[in-house]
Design a protein around this motif. Structure first.
Motif, PDB file in Angstrom:
ATOM      1  N   ILE A   1      -2.225  -1.758  -0.706  1.00  0.00           N
ATOM      2  CA  ILE A   1      -1.889  -0.332  -0.546  1.00  0.00           C
ATOM      3  C   ILE A   1      -0.519  -0.075  -1.172  1.00  0.00           C
ATOM      4  O   ILE A   1       0.487  -0.681  -0.771  1.00  0.00           O
ATOM      5  CB  ILE A   1      -1.907   0.057   0.951  1.00  0.00           C
ATOM      6  CG1 ILE A   1      -3.286  -0.263   1.558  1.00  0.00           C
ATOM      7  CG2 ILE A   1      -1.566   1.540   1.124  1.00  0.00           C
ATOM      8  CD1 ILE A   1      -3.407  -0.013   3.057  1.00  0.00           C
ATOM      9  N   ASP A   2      -0.481   0.845  -2.138  1.00  0.00           N
ATOM     10  CA  ASP A   2       0.761   1.071  -2.898  1.00  0.00           C
ATOM     11  C   ASP A   2       1.918   1.494  -1.997  1.00  0.00           C
ATOM     12  O   ASP A   2       3.017   0.950  -2.116  1.00  0.00           O
ATOM     13  CB  ASP A   2       0.514   2.118  -3.989  1.00  0.00           C
ATOM     14  CG  ASP A   2      -0.460   1.605  -5.045  1.00  0.00           C
ATOM     15  OD1 ASP A   2      -0.334   0.422  -5.426  1.00  0.00           O
ATOM     16  OD2 ASP A   2      -1.352   2.355  -5.460  1.00  0.00           O
ATOM     17  N   ALA A   3       1.670   2.449  -1.070  1.00  0.00           N
ATOM     18  CA  ALA A   3       2.760   2.969  -0.228  1.00  0.00           C
ATOM     19  C   ALA A   3       3.303   1.905   0.728  1.00  0.00           C
ATOM     20  O   ALA A   3       4.392   2.066   1.290  1.00  0.00           O
ATOM     21  CB  ALA A   3       2.282   4.180   0.566  1.00  0.00           C
ATOM     22  N   LEU A   4       2.546   0.817   0.905  1.00  0.00           N
ATOM     23  CA  LEU A   4       3.006  -0.279   1.779  1.00  0.00           C
ATOM     24  C   LEU A   4       3.465  -1.471   0.935  1.00  0.00           C
ATOM     25  O   LEU A   4       3.425  -2.614   1.390  1.00  0.00           O
ATOM     26  CB  LEU A   4       1.886  -0.696   2.743  1.00  0.00           C
ATOM     27  CG  LEU A   4       1.275   0.425   3.610  1.00  0.00           C
ATOM     28  CD1 LEU A   4       0.235  -0.145   4.578  1.00  0.00           C
ATOM     29  CD2 LEU A   4       2.359   1.177   4.382  1.00  0.00           C
ATOM     30  N   ASP A   5       3.871  -1.191  -0.283  1.00  0.00           N
ATOM     31  CA  ASP A   5       4.356  -2.246  -1.196  1.00  0.00           C
ATOM     32  C   ASP A   5       3.339  -3.379  -1.365  1.00  0.00           C
ATOM     33  O   ASP A   5       3.712  -4.554  -1.437  1.00  0.00           O
ATOM     34  CB  ASP A   5       5.696  -2.820  -0.701  1.00  0.00           C
ATOM     35  CG  ASP A   5       6.738  -1.733  -0.520  1.00  0.00           C
ATOM     36  OD1 ASP A   5       6.795  -0.838  -1.373  1.00  0.00           O
ATOM     37  OD2 ASP A   5       7.465  -1.762   0.497  1.00  0.00           O
ATOM     38  N   GLY A   6       2.067  -3.015  -1.374  1.00  0.00           N
ATOM     39  CA  GLY A   6       1.026  -4.028  -1.612  1.00  0.00           C
ATOM     40  C   GLY A   6       0.428  -4.639  -0.357  1.00  0.00           C
ATOM     41  O   GLY A   6      -0.532  -5.412  -0.443  1.00  0.00           O
ATOM     42  N   ALA A   7       0.998  -4.333   0.820  1.00  0.00           N
ATOM     43  CA  ALA A   7       0.425  -4.849   2.067  1.00  0.00           C
ATOM     44  C   ALA A   7      -0.881  -4.101   2.359  1.00  0.00           C
ATOM     45  O   ALA A   7      -1.055  -2.983   1.867  1.00  0.00           O
ATOM     46  CB  ALA A   7       1.424  -4.657   3.219  1.00  0.00           C
ATOM     47  N   PRO A   8      -1.786  -4.680   3.153  1.00  0.00           N
ATOM     48  CA  PRO A   8      -1.736  -6.028   3.710  1.00  0.00           C
ATOM     49  C   PRO A   8      -2.046  -7.139   2.689  1.00  0.00           C
ATOM     50  O   PRO A   8      -1.747  -8.290   2.948  1.00  0.00           O
ATOM     51  CB  PRO A   8      -2.781  -5.999   4.823  1.00  0.00           C
ATOM     52  CG  PRO A   8      -3.689  -4.872   4.498  1.00  0.00           C
ATOM     53  CD  PRO A   8      -2.902  -3.875   3.698  1.00  0.00           C
ATOM     54  N   GLY A   9      -2.648  -6.819   1.545  1.00  0.00           N
ATOM     55  CA  GLY A   9      -2.812  -7.805   0.463  1.00  0.00           C
ATOM     56  C   GLY A   9      -3.499  -9.089   0.914  1.00  0.00           C
ATOM     57  O   GLY A   9      -4.557  -9.026   1.556  1.00  0.00           O
ATOM     58  N   VAL A  10      -2.890 -10.227   0.620  1.00  0.00           N
ATOM     59  CA  VAL A  10      -3.538 -11.501   0.999  1.00  0.00           C
ATOM     60  C   VAL A  10      -3.580 -11.673   2.516  1.00  0.00           C
ATOM     61  O   VAL A  10      -4.263 -12.562   3.018  1.00  0.00           O
ATOM     62  CB  VAL A  10      -2.883 -12.759   0.368  1.00  0.00           C
ATOM     63  CG1 VAL A  10      -3.127 -12.824  -1.121  1.00  0.00           C
ATOM     64  CG2 VAL A  10      -1.416 -12.859   0.685  1.00  0.00           C
ATOM     65  N   TYR A  11      -2.861 -10.821   3.244  1.00  0.00           N
ATOM     66  CA  TYR A  11      -2.838 -10.926   4.716  1.00  0.00           C
ATOM     67  C   TYR A  11      -3.770  -9.909   5.384  1.00  0.00           C
ATOM     68  O   TYR A  11      -3.624  -9.624   6.575  1.00  0.00           O
ATOM     69  CB  TYR A  11      -1.388 -10.797   5.224  1.00  0.00           C
ATOM     70  CG  TYR A  11      -0.499 -11.814   4.558  1.00  0.00           C
ATOM     71  CD1 TYR A  11      -0.640 -13.171   4.858  1.00  0.00           C
ATOM     72  CD2 TYR A  11       0.410 -11.443   3.567  1.00  0.00           C
ATOM     73  CE1 TYR A  11       0.109 -14.130   4.194  1.00  0.00           C
ATOM     74  CE2 TYR A  11       1.174 -12.390   2.907  1.00  0.00           C
ATOM     75  CZ  TYR A  11       1.019 -13.733   3.220  1.00  0.00           C
ATOM     76  OH  TYR A  11       1.754 -14.680   2.557  1.00  0.00           O
ATOM     77  N   THR A  12      -4.721  -9.375   4.617  1.00  0.00           N
ATOM     78  CA  THR A  12      -5.619  -8.336   5.136  1.00  0.00           C
ATOM     79  C   THR A  12      -6.387  -8.806   6.374  1.00  0.00           C
ATOM     80  O   THR A  12      -6.539  -8.050   7.341  1.00  0.00           O
ATOM     81  CB  THR A  12      -6.588  -7.882   4.025  1.00  0.00           C
ATOM     82  OG1 THR A  12      -5.800  -7.396   2.924  1.00  0.00           O
ATOM     83  CG2 THR A  12      -7.489  -6.758   4.492  1.00  0.00           C
ATOM     84  N   ALA A  13      -6.865 -10.040   6.353  1.00  0.00           N
ATOM     85  CA  ALA A  13      -7.599 -10.553   7.524  1.00  0.00           C
ATOM     86  C   ALA A  13      -6.637 -10.721   8.706  1.00  0.00           C
ATOM     87  O   ALA A  13      -6.982 -10.397   9.846  1.00  0.00           O
ATOM     88  CB  ALA A  13      -8.280 -11.876   7.193  1.00  0.00           C
ATOM     89  N   ASN A  14      -5.409 -11.181   8.422  1.00  0.00           N
ATOM     90  CA  ASN A  14      -4.436 -11.408   9.514  1.00  0.00           C
ATOM     91  C   ASN A  14      -4.100 -10.122  10.260  1.00  0.00           C
ATOM     92  O   ASN A  14      -3.850 -10.147  11.459  1.00  0.00           O
ATOM     93  CB  ASN A  14      -3.127 -12.000   8.970  1.00  0.00           C
ATOM     94  CG  ASN A  14      -3.359 -13.257   8.168  1.00  0.00           C
ATOM     95  OD1 ASN A  14      -4.168 -13.266   7.242  1.00  0.00           O
ATOM     96  ND2 ASN A  14      -2.699 -14.338   8.518  1.00  0.00           N
ATOM     97  N   TRP A  15      -4.081  -9.000   9.555  1.00  0.00           N
ATOM     98  CA  TRP A  15      -3.766  -7.722  10.207  1.00  0.00           C
ATOM     99  C   TRP A  15      -4.793  -7.374  11.276  1.00  0.00           C
ATOM    100  O   TRP A  15      -4.526  -6.551  12.139  1.00  0.00           O
ATOM    101  CB  TRP A  15      -3.682  -6.584   9.169  1.00  0.00           C
ATOM    102  CG  TRP A  15      -2.341  -6.463   8.506  1.00  0.00           C
ATOM    103  CD1 TRP A  15      -1.549  -7.485   8.085  1.00  0.00           C
ATOM    104  CD2 TRP A  15      -1.643  -5.250   8.178  1.00  0.00           C
ATOM    105  NE1 TRP A  15      -0.405  -6.993   7.505  1.00  0.00           N
ATOM    106  CE2 TRP A  15      -0.435  -5.618   7.554  1.00  0.00           C
ATOM    107  CE3 TRP A  15      -1.924  -3.900   8.332  1.00  0.00           C
ATOM    108  CZ2 TRP A  15       0.490  -4.683   7.102  1.00  0.00           C
ATOM    109  CZ3 TRP A  15      -1.004  -2.956   7.880  1.00  0.00           C
ATOM    110  CH2 TRP A  15       0.194  -3.346   7.275  1.00  0.00           C
TER     111      TRP A  15
END
Ligand code: IMP
Length: 214
Positions: free
Chosen positions: A79-93
């Protein structure tokens, strides 16, 4: 580029939603495939910091455990507004303290994070889904295929189809979220089609072109 000269592979995943989509995508190619979940393989820790690293960890673990080529998927929402988060941590969220995954709660977290940044309009809510497929052989050889789909984070979850974050992702040029699409609509691809829609179907199309076609 190494071609795949067998149609017996392991789908290196324990994620029911991904396993179902990959089963759908490989279906027309006559594969006999079991998943790492069916085979009760231990789920390796995803210690990488890129989709490619984590995809390789999973595919190599299944290839070594089975003696067969293994196809993994590492994916996430960027997600651009979250500086790329959750990114590789999408499952962890989505991970609760007891280890279970709670996606309605994860989607609320995304909304909260966007609201904190004042990202209320579609122009501030741009995102992409990324999928990296890794095909690994028992001898350690790996091939990677990346697929991405641009879109926006919907103002609220919509639809009950699919899995994970599908209800909040609306692909560019479409009025419905992935959660409001059938599996076929979300893939947007069948063998021979020039384009695919979902990140996973786009990556899979590259796998077909690279490893299956003459
Ligand atoms: P991992 O690849 O197992 O590390 O996790 C990927 C995360 O992204 C999981 O939480 C999935 O639910 C989510 N995800 C990946 N692809 C999709 C998709 O096509 N729809 C919805 N969520 C997805």
């Amino acid at each position: 580029m190494r071609k795949l000269d067998t149609r017996t592979i392991v789908v290196a995943s324990h994620n029911a939603g991904k396993i179902a989509e990959i089963a759908d995508l490989i279906g027309p190619f006559g594969f006999s495939a079991k998943s790492a979940k069916d085979l009760a393989f231990v789920e390796p820790d995803e210690t990488g910091t890129t989709f490619e690293e984590n995809a390789a960890i999973k595919a190599l673990a299944s290839a070594k455990a089975s003696g067969l080529p293994a196809l993994s998927d590492d994916s996430g929402l960027v997600i651009d507004a979250l500086d790329g988060a959750p990114g590789v941590y999408t499952a962890n969220w989505a991970e609760r303290e007891d280890g279970t995954r709670d996606f309605p709660w994860a989607m609320e977290k995304v909304e909260k994070a966007l609201a904190e940044r004042g990202a209320t309009g579609p122009a501030q809510r741009t995102a992409r889904f990324v999928s990296v497929l890794c095909l690994a052989w028992p001898d350690g050889h790996t091939e990677f295929f990346r697929g991405e789909i641009e879109g926006v984070i919907a103002s609220a979850p919509r639809g009950t189809a699919g899995f994970g974050y599908d209800p909040i992702f609306q692909p560019e040029g479409h009025a419905r979220t992935f959660g409001e699409m059938t599996a076929d609509e979300k893939h947007g691809w069948k063998p021979g089609d020039p384009e695919a829609l979902s990140h996973r179907a786009r990556a899979f199309k590259r796998f077909v072109e690279t490893c299956l076609e003459a």
